[in-house]
Design an enzyme around this catalytic site. Structure first.
Site, short mmCIF file in Angstrom:
data_model
loop_
_atom_site.label_atom_id
_atom_site.label_comp_id
_atom_site.label_asym_id
_atom_site.label_seq_id
_atom_site.Cartn_x
_atom_site.Cartn_y
_atom_site.Cartn_z
N CYS A 1 9.00 1.80 22.31
CA CYS A 1 9.46 3.51 22.96
C CYS A 1 8.27 4.47 22.33
O CYS A 1 8.07 5.27 23.05
CB CYS A 1 10.61 4.02 22.60
SG CYS A 1 11.05 4.39 20.83
N ARG B 1 0.90 -1.29 0.02
CA ARG B 1 0.05 0.01 -0.01
C ARG B 1 1.16 1.14 -0.02
O ARG B 1 0.49 2.30 -0.60
CB ARG B 1 -0.76 0.03 1.07
CG ARG B 1 -1.97 -1.11 1.15
CD ARG B 1 -3.11 -0.90 2.19
NE ARG B 1 -3.86 0.05 1.59
CZ ARG B 1 -4.54 1.10 2.41
NH1 ARG B 1 -4.20 1.29 3.67
NH2 ARG B 1 -5.02 2.10 1.72
N CYS C 1 15.34 3.97 20.10
CA CYS C 1 15.58 3.20 21.17
C CYS C 1 16.56 1.81 20.76
O CYS C 1 17.09 1.20 21.60
CB CYS C 1 14.45 2.61 22.05
SG CYS C 1 13.51 1.36 21.08
N HIS D 1 -6.88 8.07 11.47
CA HIS D 1 -6.34 6.85 11.21
C HIS D 1 -4.84 6.54 10.95
O HIS D 1 -4.42 5.40 10.50
CB HIS D 1 -7.30 5.80 10.22
CG HIS D 1 -8.64 5.97 10.60
ND1 HIS D 1 -9.70 5.69 9.76
CD2 HIS D 1 -9.36 6.07 11.74
CE1 HIS D 1 -11.07 5.85 10.32
NE2 HIS D 1 -10.62 5.92 11.64
N THR E 1 -17.62 9.87 2.14
CA THR E 1 -17.53 8.91 3.17
C THR E 1 -18.93 7.96 3.13
O THR E 1 -19.64 8.45 2.68
CB THR E 1 -17.46 9.62 4.74
OG1 THR E 1 -18.84 10.28 4.81
CG2 THR E 1 -16.40 10.70 4.67
N ALA F 1 -16.15 12.84 -6.94
CA ALA F 1 -15.67 14.03 -6.07
C ALA F 1 -14.99 14.71 -7.03
O ALA F 1 -14.93 16.07 -6.65
CB ALA F 1 -14.46 13.09 -5.24
#
Length: 244
Positions: A128, A64, A147, A117, A185, A228
């Site tokens: 850490c 991804r 760390c 998200h 959405t 969109a």
């Protein structure tokens, strides 16, 4: 746009989902041919799945992450960035809350973004808590640069069963918003699906921009439906003209 008062629209909150990035080529999750039709989310998107088979989870997110470099922001992403700039020039503010883990809003020019998200181009150390910018493949062999532990690095993505990020900031923005807008959405994934109800309870009108009505479309005071890349630029242009 009749519900908009130019003098009162100084703070806008926009929630975006996978529908705004789908037209750039980013895979969606819950559609008929989406990601979860091909993978068992319990294996690749839960803490338990990562504990059982971290290599599989890394393989899933590496693919991804690589796909991001093959796509570009589309006119909808750029239109929201232009709206942010135009609103700021008029003394207003746009807060964008996104459920998407891609970086298309950033590349489209948006500045004020809450990635509830997480982000694909970041990794976090389970040992850490250090967050790292991360553009390459990730594996169990990688060592945390802070760390120096190996095997603890994981994608900086909110998995099923985990608490989304920036919830306090989102709630504060929604509570003071003059307008709430939802873009691309499904209206089925909480807590984001509840944001419109929170905005309406706070007295703000709400606009839905989507390919088709969402599961909570009845809560919106206005809507536009279509791709969109067509409806978002048109709405953003109309909005800026309406507020002068």
């Amino acid at each position: 746009m009749d519900f908009i008062s130019p003098d009162s629209c100084k703070n806008i909150v926009i929630l975006t989902g996978s529908g705004i990035s789908a037209e750039s080529g980013m895979a969606t999750f819950r559609d008929k041919d989406g990601v979860w039709s091909k993978y068992d989310y319990r294996e690749v998107a839960t803490p338990e799945g990562f504990a059982a088979n971290p290599a599989l989870v890394h393989e899933f997110y590496n693919a991804r992450r690589r796909s991001l470099f093959e796509i570009e922001p589309n006119p909808a992403h750029r239109a929201l960035a232009e709206l942010e700039t135009g609103l700021a020039a008029r003394g207003g503010k746009l807060t964008l809350i996104t459920q998407n883990v891609d970086d298309l809003h950033e590349r489209g020019g948006m500045q004020n973004i809450l990635h509830m998200h997480g982000e694909l181009l970041k990794a976090v150390c389970n040992a850490c808590g250090e967050i790292h910018d991360w553009r390459d493949d990730l594996s169990v062999e990688h060592v945390c640069r802070k760390c120096e532990r190996s095997g603890a690095m994981r994608p900086y993505v909110v998995w099923f069963g985990e608490i989304p990020r920036y919830m306090d900031e989102a709630a504060e923005a929604i509570d003071s918003a003059d307008l709430f807008v939802s873009v691309g959405t499904s209206g089925s994934v909480y807590p984001a699906a509840g944001f419109v109800a929170e905005a309406r309870a706070a007295g703000a009108p709400a606009m839905e921009l989507n390919l088709e009505p969402s599961e909570n479309a009845f809560l919106f005071t206005d809507s536009r439906y279509g791709p969109a890349t067509e409806i978002v630029p048109a709405w953003a242009s109309d909005f800026l003209q309406a507020i002068g």
